[in-house]
Design a protein around this motif. Structure first.
Motif, mmCIF file in Angstrom:
data_model
loop_
_atom_site.group_PDB
_atom_site.id
_atom_site.type_symbol
_atom_site.label_atom_id
_atom_site.label_comp_id
_atom_site.label_asym_id
_atom_site.label_seq_id
_atom_site.Cartn_x
_atom_site.Cartn_y
_atom_site.Cartn_z
ATOM 1 N N CYS A 14 -13.561 -4.646 17.392
ATOM 2 C CA CYS A 14 -13.863 -5.795 16.957
ATOM 3 C C CYS A 14 -12.615 -6.520 16.073
ATOM 4 C CB CYS A 14 -14.938 -5.727 15.865
ATOM 5 S SG CYS A 14 -14.934 -7.132 15.121
ATOM 6 N N PRO A 15 -12.340 -7.931 16.723
ATOM 7 C CA PRO A 15 -11.148 -8.442 15.979
ATOM 8 C C PRO A 15 -11.001 -8.391 14.580
ATOM 9 C CG PRO A 15 -11.718 -9.430 17.832
ATOM 10 C CD PRO A 15 -12.912 -8.456 17.569
ATOM 11 N N TRP A 16 -12.190 -8.641 14.148
ATOM 12 C CA TRP A 16 -12.434 -9.010 12.491
ATOM 13 C C TRP A 16 -12.363 -7.635 11.831
ATOM 14 C CZ3 TRP A 16 -15.256 -7.271 8.415
ATOM 15 C CH2 TRP A 16 -15.394 -8.018 7.180
ATOM 16 N N ASP A 17 -13.007 -6.582 12.200
ATOM 17 C CA ASP A 17 -12.947 -5.227 11.570
ATOM 18 C C ASP A 17 -11.579 -4.737 11.855
ATOM 19 O OD1 ASP A 17 -15.879 -4.425 10.851
ATOM 20 O OD2 ASP A 17 -16.030 -5.271 12.630
ATOM 21 N N GLN B 202 -7.123 -4.762 0.721
ATOM 22 C CA GLN B 202 -7.030 -5.702 -0.048
ATOM 23 C C GLN B 202 -7.813 -6.918 0.421
ATOM 24 O OE1 GLN B 202 -4.272 -4.197 1.089
ATOM 25 N NE2 GLN B 202 -3.907 -3.331 -0.929
ATOM 26 N N SER B 203 -8.061 -7.130 1.574
ATOM 27 C CA SER B 203 -8.945 -8.221 2.164
ATOM 28 C C SER B 203 -10.513 -7.776 1.700
ATOM 29 C CB SER B 203 -8.640 -8.440 3.704
ATOM 30 O OG SER B 203 -9.236 -7.244 4.482
ATOM 31 N N LEU B 204 -10.795 -6.732 1.788
ATOM 32 C CA LEU B 204 -12.221 -6.071 1.543
ATOM 33 C C LEU B 204 -12.601 -6.076 0.149
ATOM 34 C CD1 LEU B 204 -12.509 -2.868 4.077
ATOM 35 C CD2 LEU B 204 -13.794 -5.087 4.301
ATOM 36 N N ARG B 205 -11.513 -6.083 -0.885
ATOM 37 C CA ARG B 205 -11.879 -5.874 -2.152
ATOM 38 C C ARG B 205 -12.740 -6.734 -2.897
ATOM 39 N NH1 ARG B 205 -9.842 -8.301 -6.658
ATOM 40 N NH2 ARG B 205 -10.024 -7.296 -8.432
ATOM 41 N N HIS B 206 -12.576 -8.383 -2.621
ATOM 42 C CA HIS B 206 -13.483 -9.217 -3.010
ATOM 43 C C HIS B 206 -14.906 -9.208 -2.617
ATOM 44 C CE1 HIS B 206 -12.217 -11.469 0.751
ATOM 45 N NE2 HIS B 206 -13.460 -12.303 0.134
ATOM 46 N N LEU B 207 -14.998 -8.920 -1.192
ATOM 47 C CA LEU B 207 -16.284 -8.756 -0.484
ATOM 48 C C LEU B 207 -17.262 -7.347 -0.934
ATOM 49 C CD1 LEU B 207 -15.177 -9.074 3.074
ATOM 50 C CD2 LEU B 207 -16.173 -10.852 1.578
ATOM 51 N N THR B 208 -16.491 -6.481 -1.563
ATOM 52 C CA THR B 208 -17.003 -5.346 -2.133
ATOM 53 C C THR B 208 -17.672 -5.700 -3.509
ATOM 54 O OG1 THR B 208 -15.460 -3.817 -1.003
ATOM 55 C CG2 THR B 208 -16.814 -2.982 -2.814
ATOM 56 N N ILE B 209 -16.751 -6.503 -4.115
ATOM 57 C CA ILE B 209 -17.372 -6.837 -5.466
ATOM 58 C C ILE B 209 -18.678 -7.815 -5.405
ATOM 59 C CG2 ILE B 209 -16.712 -8.470 -7.525
ATOM 60 C CD1 ILE B 209 -13.863 -7.516 -7.142
#
Length: 280
Positions: free
Chosen positions: A31-34, A40-47
């Motif tokens: 998957c291009p997105w994954d 760093q890019s996942l951090r704010h999504l995890t919050i």
């Protein structure tokens, strides 16, 4: 899910966890997105996902809790997957380290330490954390980026674990009254100079800290209490908006006394009727 014990479902649980790892492996490869994600890019999504889980818990919506737990779990294994690609560690390292930490911090279960209360467990926990992490300060483990209210709670809990605490809640309430008086004195002078304004802000911080301390002694979680008040205010204000609009009024055209009529109506209604819309 039926009421089968966790141990009886262990093969199914392990298979489901393995399936998640397999799915993530394929997504990361195809998957291009994954594929482009970093820690760093996942951090704010995890919050964001963590707050969504918190909301579901506050609503006591177990269906949503299940869904949000899945989202958080995905993020956790995603971080481990990225670390494995860097040759740092993988999910097995993460889980084994967590198990070892839990065993080490529960000597009353896995060792020969005797405890007589929950307070003994907490005190041992904090002392073992100090030894484990090599911190020179009891407060060294409090994350700098925690929200201030939550951070105040953790600071006070850790200080208590080291034996530094009030003996009785009456003493804490006296401290609240003292801080309220000191804030009042500085606030009365705040408009006269920037220095008094700064001192008023400092005293207000002291007042909040002492209130959080008292909440701890009273068995109240101040973060949850404030959030329930936030939600209550939102429900009542939205009722005010809806009721005023149904009567053909714009809020900007109403006096405060007129708005108070609707507000008091909202206060008189059961919680589930003050706002017909979902809080989700």
């Amino acid at each position: 899910m039926n009421n089968t014990s966790s141990a009886d479902r262990r093969p199914e649980q392990l298979a489901a966890f393995g399936r998640l790892l397999d799915v993530l492996d394929r997504l990361r490869a195809e998957c291009p997105w994954d594929r482009k994600q970093t820690m760093q890019s996942l951090r704010h999504l995890t919050i964001e996902e963590t707050y969504e889980l918190s909301d579901a818990i506050l609503r006591d919506d177990l269906s949503d809790v299940r869904k949000e737990l899945g989202d958080v779990m995905l993020h956790l294994v995603f971080y481990a997957k990225i670390a494995a690609e860097k040759g740092a560690f993988d999910i097995a390292d993460v889980l084994n380290a967590q198990c070892e930490k839990l065993i080490f911090r529960h000597p009353h279960i896995y060792g020969d330490v005797t405890v007589s209360s929950e307070e003994d467990v907490k005190r041992n926990w904090e002392q073992l954390k100090l030894k484990e992490k090599g911190n020179s300060s009891v407060l060294g483990g409090v994350p700098v980026s925690l929200p201030a209210l939550v951070k105040a709670m953790r600071i006070q809990e850790k200080a208590r674990g080291a034996g530094f605490d009030w003996e009785r809640k009456e003493q804490v309430w006296e401290k609240v009254q003292e801080e309220l008086h000191e804030f009042g004195e500085e606030f009365a002078e705040a408009e006269h100079s920037p220095e008094h304004q700064q001192r008023a802000a400092a005293e207000f911080g002291d007042l909040l800290f002492s209130l959080i301390n008292f909440a701890r002694f009273a068995g109240i979680n101040p973060e949850e209490a404030l959030e329930h008040t936030n939600r209550k205010f939102i429900r009542r204000f939205q009722y005010l908006e809806t009721a005023a609009a149904q009567d053909g009024h714009q809020l900007a055209d109403l006096t405060l006394a007129q708005m108070d009529v609707y507000w008091n109506q909202a206060k008189a209604l059961p919680v589930d009727e003050t706002n017909p819309t979902s809080e989700k």
